[in-house]
Design a protein around this motif. Sequence first.
Motif, PDB file in Angstrom:
ATOM      1  N   THR A 282      41.538  46.255  50.961  1.00 50.07           N
ATOM      2  CA  THR A 282      42.031  45.080  50.236  1.00 50.07           C
ATOM      3  C   THR A 282      41.870  45.354  48.754  1.00 50.07           C
ATOM      4  O   THR A 282      40.946  46.060  48.338  1.00 50.07           O
ATOM      5  CB  THR A 282      41.246  43.802  50.611  1.00 50.07           C
ATOM      6  N   ASN A 319      44.516  45.538  55.033  1.00 47.98           N
ATOM      7  CA  ASN A 319      45.959  45.670  55.221  1.00 47.98           C
ATOM      8  C   ASN A 319      46.326  47.153  55.270  1.00 47.98           C
ATOM      9  O   ASN A 319      46.235  47.854  54.264  1.00 47.98           O
ATOM     10  CB  ASN A 319      46.692  44.971  54.063  1.00 47.98           C
ATOM     11  N   SER A 320      46.769  47.631  56.421  1.00 50.54           N
ATOM     12  CA  SER A 320      47.046  49.062  56.605  1.00 50.54           C
ATOM     13  C   SER A 320      48.073  49.598  55.609  1.00 50.54           C
ATOM     14  O   SER A 320      48.035  50.779  55.249  1.00 50.54           O
ATOM     15  CB  SER A 320      47.515  49.329  58.035  1.00 50.54           C
ATOM     16  N   TYR A 322      48.235  49.155  52.561  1.00 48.47           N
ATOM     17  CA  TYR A 322      47.600  49.534  51.299  1.00 48.47           C
ATOM     18  C   TYR A 322      47.032  50.960  51.338  1.00 48.47           C
ATOM     19  O   TYR A 322      46.675  51.514  50.302  1.00 48.47           O
ATOM     20  CB  TYR A 322      46.474  48.558  50.959  1.00 48.47           C
ATOM     21  N   ALA A 353      42.214  48.552  59.860  1.00 48.55           N
ATOM     22  CA  ALA A 353      43.080  49.327  58.965  1.00 48.55           C
ATOM     23  C   ALA A 353      42.424  50.639  58.553  1.00 48.55           C
ATOM     24  O   ALA A 353      43.119  51.625  58.288  1.00 48.55           O
ATOM     25  CB  ALA A 353      43.432  48.497  57.731  1.00 48.55           C
ATOM     26  N   ASP A 383      45.710  42.504  64.023  1.00 51.09           N
ATOM     27  CA  ASP A 383      46.505  41.496  63.322  1.00 51.09           C
ATOM     28  C   ASP A 383      46.368  40.124  63.976  1.00 51.09           C
ATOM     29  O   ASP A 383      47.315  39.569  64.528  1.00 51.09           O
ATOM     30  CB  ASP A 383      47.976  41.907  63.293  1.00 51.09           C
TER      31      ASP A 383
END
Length: 561
Positions: A282, A319-320, A322, A353, A383
């Motif tokens: 993140t 968040n993958s 990123y 992630a 998710d």
Amino acid sequence: MIRLDNISLSITVCGVLLLLVCCSPGVNAQTPAPVTDAEAAQWREDLRYLAQEMPKTHKNLFHSMTREQFETAVNQLNEKIPSLARHQIIVGLMRIVAMAGDGDGHTSLDPQFNPKVRFRIYPLTLCLFADGLFIKAADKKYAEFVGARVLKIGNTPAEQAYKKVSEVVAHDNEMTFKQRVPFFLTIPEVLQSLGLISDMENASFVVEKNGKEMTILLTPSGPVPQRGHDGMVREDPSRSWVQMNGESTATVPLWLKKPDKKYWFQYLEDSRTMYVQYSSVTNQPDESIAAFTARVFEFVNSHEIDRFILDLRLNEGGNSAYNMPLLLEIIKSPKINQRGRLFTVIGRGTFSAAQNLVTELERYTNTIFVGEPTGARVHFYGDHEIIGLPNSGVFVAVASRWWQTMNPTDNRPWIAPNVVTPLRSVDYLNNIDPALNAILNYRSNFALLEPGLAAGDLPQVLKQYRDFKASPKTSPINTANEINTLGYRLIGAGKLDQAVEIFKLNVESYPDSANGYDSLGDAYLAMGNKELAIKSFRRALELNPGFDFTAQKLRQLTGGK
């Protein structure tokens, strides 16, 4: 069919059946007051709502348990609700949610992300080291017990208490339990509901320190610290507690120096090592991951770098998407993307992630993994979507997506390290980082094979390797990449007989590896043994039909047949 208060539901479910026992008080247990009739009706309505919504929301709720098992668990809790206290009902819900099973650590009812649960903690932090369960930190009131090994919780041996609490904890694999269960062992409401203690206000822990056995009587210190959407603890009381490894950040190893930073780097000039800690997928408020990556590689490109260390052991995800800038920069950097130069530290905290990043690093780079197995499966459910229970306000996270980034037949429960460095209590106490030490002193696991290969003593080489894989200490090490690299090196040196035998070792150790059979086919092809090359390539495609390059080689060998 599930029956709740004369209302019948037909639903779809998943997971394994776990015996539903919300409260099994021991002798002389103090029985908490049960909920009122009106409250029981509301909790039953919440349970009914959860039973309806979980199968609708989850991507595949039935991957580990049957519909009947889920229904049985729900009906058991429904019957017990009028005789249970509020916290016992919530622990019963936690048990049902945890039935989602392996690969489903995102489907959870976690008090750390759930302020409406209103559970409390005892003022200590536990850690399951390689040599046992220890008190890693505690309030000053309990300072003398910091560094002690936990022997019993109540009257239950620590190992049994750990297994009992595991029944209500969401997980992907055994490493997820090692990461999460010690925290749940400090929650009085969980311990009382599972029959491990009777009096939540005066719980006994039996510990041992310096050969002396002692009993601690614990009182809850406050609410469970809440985590934000990025997984970071908002207010962590343990920062002011007495720490097992000392009070000064100046003496702690690199991986513990900056717990509030999501990512940062340091150049170790003496060893020309670039150390990058990446602890959350993140963005930080002051710098995005993409901007951080650009800064990292600007430094890499302008300095002498012998080793690049990416430390993911504390990274529980985010968040993958990123991850992409960091992954691409590593892939396209010939300076660091070399075997023996690129290292990734992984462990029980590597999840979600971060697991996806580890999987992609294994697939696309020459990294060497160091540490413990990851806390997530190679493929997993993630998710999550939120189901808010209408009366209590408690919410449940339910996985809505299946993450599959590798061969569909790859059912590994984790990605294992090439170099295993379990963390022992004595290492933590003395601020020793076995992972960093192993990297700075890295020597290939298979350097021991080199003399035998040089002498042409193939039987000795095969024996040494099989002994290596048979040893309990080294058997968990994932040797596939190193053996594969060694095999191609032998092909390049013209030692084709040795290359074939080395690749045979790989498929012997990893019979479900399409890449292993593809490499063996290359060795046979280099020897001119077309028949065995075709056989190996066909086996690789059976294991992974998506190996397009293998299919192309096979078509060339068979004339498209």
